[in-house]
Design an enzyme around this catalytic site. Structure first.
Site, PDB file in Angstrom:
ATOM      1  CE  LYS A 240     -20.072  -1.293 -21.145  1.00  0.00           C
ATOM      2  NZ  LYS A 240     -20.341  -2.826 -21.270  1.00  0.00           N
TER       3      LYS A 240
ATOM      4  CB  SER B 281     -21.278  -6.627 -23.266  1.00  0.00           C
ATOM      5  OG  SER B 281     -22.408  -6.484 -23.203  1.00  0.00           O
TER       6      SER B 281
ATOM      7  CB  SER C 128     -23.034  -3.132 -24.620  1.00  0.00           C
ATOM      8  OG  SER C 128     -22.011  -3.606 -23.024  1.00  0.00           O
TER       9      SER C 128
END
Lengths: 505, 483
Positions: free
Chosen positions: B79, B178, B154
């Site tokens: 990420k 997330s 996310s």
């Protein structure tokens, strides 16, 4: 403002102001009398090798932006880790002033400023590590400490152009070497009652911080910074007036001047029927006045909340006890001990100087070895301040003082021999002999004095019949002539004594 | 779906034994990326050349008789809020565009020591604030199962990367769901570990007291393998738990015989779609069939989680994101004074959702409001911990849906932030409690899209949680992977 509840400090404890015989009381322009109430906040940089929350070096005076790392710069993703050594030093200070050591919590103080890398400062807020304690000043006045808490320092900004402030500057430079340096903010109670007590408190605090190794005591490098909270009240009143915080106090001298000026300013405001506004004021050394920086109304809302990246600091009681047990003897106790050994007033400047320089043990040992206490203290204070002075063997100092007191050396000669003793291991008598500092026998001295008296009959008559003032003037004349006649070997005090003797006889 | 060339454990075994070259593994994954990345947009940055060079280095080490580690030659996607030395780390925000950290996150160091190969930095909702990856400054990521749908967020880029077979493993971060919610929407396994199990050093903070880094994988075993590599005490993170990591992968076969499983009744009611509830009940039945003792349980305070979260997380974020001021790194929009420069930089650099949360958080911490908002939210957190503690006296793990619905269409919820926030209702309580939780694929909803079920456990209960996940995975495979 009327209030029925008793005013409290940041920890909810009632605020009290002690009386003092030395309280600064002054007349305002209308003849009304006012007294000072003052508290001091001292930021002391901790003498650690690394920063409060990172491994970057804590070192003053290096090239800008060299003592930094990702944590110091608050780079995205970095996290603070508490420096255990900083916690230890805070505990050491707390123990030294007889304070409570409490479980403490770090919070974030949020505001935007370019020299603060994260745009918040990590500081202890409502749960500081050190609570209470006090300092006893050499005068005997006691100043209570409200709290002392750990926090990180900011970087240093230089604003170029404009007024040298961020507003109106052409550009600004930031050095992050100081960012993250561990600070202990020591907040006194409003127990400081005179500008002199303020200076004395800071000097005593500095002595304690030095003795305990918590801080290097270098005010000129900014390793101790002082703010003063000043208010006034009518003489004899017990009200707590609105206070102003005074910043930019860079020396003990400006501290005293600024407090006195600010007290008078506030009193004049009230005499004129105006209100003292709670605000932060900046001391200007050049014009000797304080100027508004920001008022309470425009103060930032710091949005404090507990720092989620750190866990509470809850030191093991056994660790605290080990730190307490290892504390060195503190300045007040050392002053008392040296005063006792020497018979000198504990509040005397010389006593404080020797203790601060760590030469009180040397003095005590020299006195114990038979040295005249007053001469021992004078020599250490004045002639052993330089390099190597503290290393001089106390028994050799005692031997030198014995020669001086015994009249074999004049004060001037003793000083010269002492200087040589720092590099020459020979005993003082041998050094004196090698220098030709033959003891001037009493007879030879008396003959020299008589010779000078005979050569200056008019002056002698004036001396003999004159009052104390005339005598004082002429003493210098005769001593100078005798010194000249003896090639500087005469002892000034002995000459004075002989002159008096001759005049009386 | 997982169109990739096999599970991580198999890749690592083959590379370590010399049966396959890491270079071949990497090239294979890069080909899949070439084919589908243009329509998915899982990555902010694909590190093709770096990955090949790293693969060659691993192959040389194997040839020299070295063991590169438990993830030897395994491609992994990170990420883009994890700091990578010398490699752009953007948080999908304009304000950090072009910033290259001078250091690696602890998890990135541990991956390198384990022999893993980073193939790219994945897209996310800006600063991890969102549930659909539509809040990225660089455009949305699309769900590999249906590119008209969101991948969740996310960590949508990481979930999509694993689902599309771009890498068998990925790392995400989970502040309120997330990792788990995009895992559910993309049909992969996603784990949020116990707070403090994985070092946060190098994770760009959103809400420090809630953020945890965790794995995405196609299988529970691969997720456990990755978690073992990244977990463990780190002196650079003061909230990291100072104790050795348990063996996780070795315990997965232990089954759930006698395990007490509570199905959280409060998370089966309002706002949860019927098909998702049905799949959750099916999962409960599967566990029961495998020998677990399954019962419904009420954990009343979990329903308060959402409101508490949307005070605590924005409050911490408002402070964490203050440092993006244009002074030291990232975007700077010049202006006549320093203050105006800061305002102009932040105005231009942050997207709407980030600004919304900074404002919410600033307000919640303001003088006079702190007790009513932040203080009260922290007390709710205590209530949630208390209710969980009561439930864990009777149960070893808890079961619930992960997300209220399957993947929704792009643009569906962007107009109304509150609807978007409701996506996290099932996942937030574990963050507030600091407990581990995971999402495991368990079939499909009425629309044919993946449904995930959430397994929650008390602090450091990863073994029981992963064992439960493994049983669900096996049960689903036994049912032919269908509904």
């Amino acid at each position: 403002m009327t209030t029925t509840s008793q005013p409290t400090d940041s920890l909810g404890q009632p605020i009290t102001v002690p009386d003092s015989a030395d309280t600064f009381v002054f007349d305002a322009s209308d003849g009304s009398r006012w007294e000072l109430v003052c508290g001091l906040e001292v930021h002391a940089e901790l003498a650690t090798a690394t920063k409060m929350f990172s491994g970057a070096p804590n070192n003053f005076g290096d090239e800008p932006n060299t003592n930094i790392d990702p944590v110091t710069l608050g780079l995205p993703g970095t996290l603070p880790v508490v420096n255990e050594r900083a916690v230890e030093l805070a505990i050491r200070f707390g123990c030294a002033i007889g304070a409570d050591i409490r479980p403490s919590v770090f919070s974030r103080k949020n505001y935007f400023y370019p020299d603060m890398p994260k745009d918040f400062q990590i500081s202890q807020y409502d749960q500081p590590i050190v609570v209470g304690g006090h300092l006893e000043l050499p005068s005997g006045h006691v100043v209570g400490v409200e709290r002392a808490h750990l926090e990180e320092d900011t970087g240093k900004s230089t604003h170029v152009g404009g007024q040298g402030r961020i507003t109106g500057a052409e550009y600004s430079l930031v050095d992050y070497n100081r960012a993250g340096v561990p600070l202990l903010e020591i907040v006194s109670r409003p127990h400081v009652r005179s500008p002199e007590q303020a200076r004395s408190y800071v000097a005593e605090l500095r002595a304690i911080l030095l003795a305990t190794g918590v801080n290097d005591g270098k005010l000129e490098e900014g390793s101790m910074r002082v703010d003063a909270n000043v208010s006034v009240r009518p003489e004899g009143s017990d009200e707590l007036g609105t206070r102003c915080e005074i910043k930019n106090l860079n020396s003990l001298r400006s501290l005293g001047r600024a407090i006195e000026h600010e007290a008078r300013r506030q009193a004049e405001l009230r005499v004129a029927g105006e209100r003292v506004r709670q605000e932060t004021r900046h001391w200007n050394e050049a014009d000797g006045r304080t100027h508004t920086m920001r008022s309470k109304e425009e103060a930032d809302d710091y949005r404090y909340f507990p720092e989620p990246d750190l866990v509470p600091v809850d030191p093991d009681p056994a660790w605290i006890e080990r730190i307490r047990a290892a504390l060195p003897m503190l300045p007040a106790a050392r002053r008392a001990r040296l005063a006792g050994a020497s018979g000198i007033d504990p509040a005397a400047e010389s006593i404080a100087v020797l203790v601060e320089r760590g030469q009180d043990e040397q003095a005590r040992a020299a006195i114990a070895a038979g040295g005249d206490p007053a001469r021992v203290v004078v020599h250490i204070e004045q002639n052993l301040a330089g390099p190597g002075g503290a290393d001089l063997d106390p028994s050799r100092l005692a031997a030198l003082v014995a020669l001086e007191v015994g009249g074999q050396l004049t004060a001037t000669q003793a000083k010269q021999v002492l200087a040589e003793m720092l590099t020459d291991p020979a005993d003082p008598a041998a050094i004196a002999a090698a220098r030709g500092f033959e003891a001037m026998g009493t007879d030879a001295l008396a003959a020299a004095v008589d010779g000078v008296v005979a050569a200056h009959p008019a002056e002698w008559e004036a001396f003999r019949t004159g009052d104390a003032k005339a005598r004082g003037k002429l003493t210098g004349f005769f001593v100078g002539r005798v010194m000249k006649a003896t090639g500087g070997q005469a002892d000034g005090k002995a000459v004075t004594a002989l002159l008096r003797q001759r005049a009386a006889g | 779906m997982s169109g990739g060339p096999g599970p991580a454990s198999a890749i690592a075994a083959a590379v370590r034994s010399g049966a396959r070259s890491a270079r071949e593994v990497v090239d294979e994954h890069l080909r899949v990326i070439d084919q589908r990345e243009p329509e998915i947009h899982a990555f902010n940055l694909v590190l093709a050349e770096k990955a090949r060079a790293r693969a060659d280095e691993i192959d040389r080490r194997v040839a020299a008789g070295d063991d590169p580690g438990p993830l030897a030659g395994v491609p992994i996607a990170l990420k883009d809020n994890l700091a990578t030395r010398g490699i752009a780390t953007t948080c999908s925000s304009r304000i950090l565009e072009g910033w290259q950290p001078p250091y690696d996150a602890t998890v990135v160091e541990r991956l390198a020591e384990a022999g893993a190969i980073v193939v790219g930095k994945t897209n996310l909702d800006e600063f991890a604030m969102g549930s659909s990856t539509e809040n990225s400054a660089f455009g949305p990521t699309r769900n590999p199962h249906d590119t008209s749908r969101v991948p969740g967020g996310s960590s949508g880029g990481s979930a999509a990367a694993v689902a599309a077979g771009f890498a068998p493993l990925a790392l995400g971060s989970d502040t309120g769901g997330s990792i788990r919610q995009p895992a559910a929407l993309c049909g992969v396994v996603g784990v949020k570990p116990t707070y403090g199990l994985v070092s946060r050093y190098g994770l760009v903070a959103f809400a420090s007291s809630l953020d945890q880094i965790g794995p995405f994988a196609a299988t529970v075993a691969d997720a456990a393998l990755l978690l073992e590599v990244i977990a463990g005490h780190d002196p650079r993170d003061a909230t990291s738990i100072p104790r050795p990591v348990e063996q996780l992968a070795a315990r997965l076969g232990d089954g759930v015989e006698g395990l007490r499983v509570g199905v959280v009744s409060d998370l089966l009611t309002e706002g949860i779609s019927r098909d998702v509830v049905a799949r959750t009940r099916a999962a409960a039945d599967a566990l029961s069939a495998a020998g677990a003792k399954v019962e419904e349980v009420s954990v009343p305070a979990v329903t308060l989680g959402l409101s508490a979260y949307y005070l605590i997380a924005p409050a911490e974020a408002s402070s964490n994101l203050a440092r993006f001021d244009g002074v030291r790194y990232g975007l700077r929009v010049d202006a006549p004074t320093t203050n105006e420069m800061m305002v102009a930089t932040r105005t231009a650099g942050f997207g709407d959702e980030v600004k919304r949360r900074i404002m919410l958080g600033t307000y919640a911490l303001s003088a006079g409001y702190y007790d009513a908002f932040y203080g009260k939210a922290q007390r709710v957190r205590t209530l949630i911990l208390r209710d969980f503690a009561a439930a864990y006296e009777r149960f070893d793990v808890l079961l619930s849906p992960t997300s209220p619905t399957t993947a929704f269409a792009l643009g569906d919820k962007t107009a109304d932030p509150l609807t978007m926030y409701l996506n996290d209702v099932c996942t937030i309580p574990s963050n507030l409690a600091g407990h581990p939780a995971m999402s495991v694929p368990f079939g499909a909803g009425d629309d044919g899209l993946p449904v995930g079920v959430q397994v929650m456990a008390p602090a450091l209960g990863e073994v029981a949680m992963l064992r439960t996940g493994a049983v669900l995975e096996a049960a689903l495979a036994g049912q032919g992977g269908a509904r």
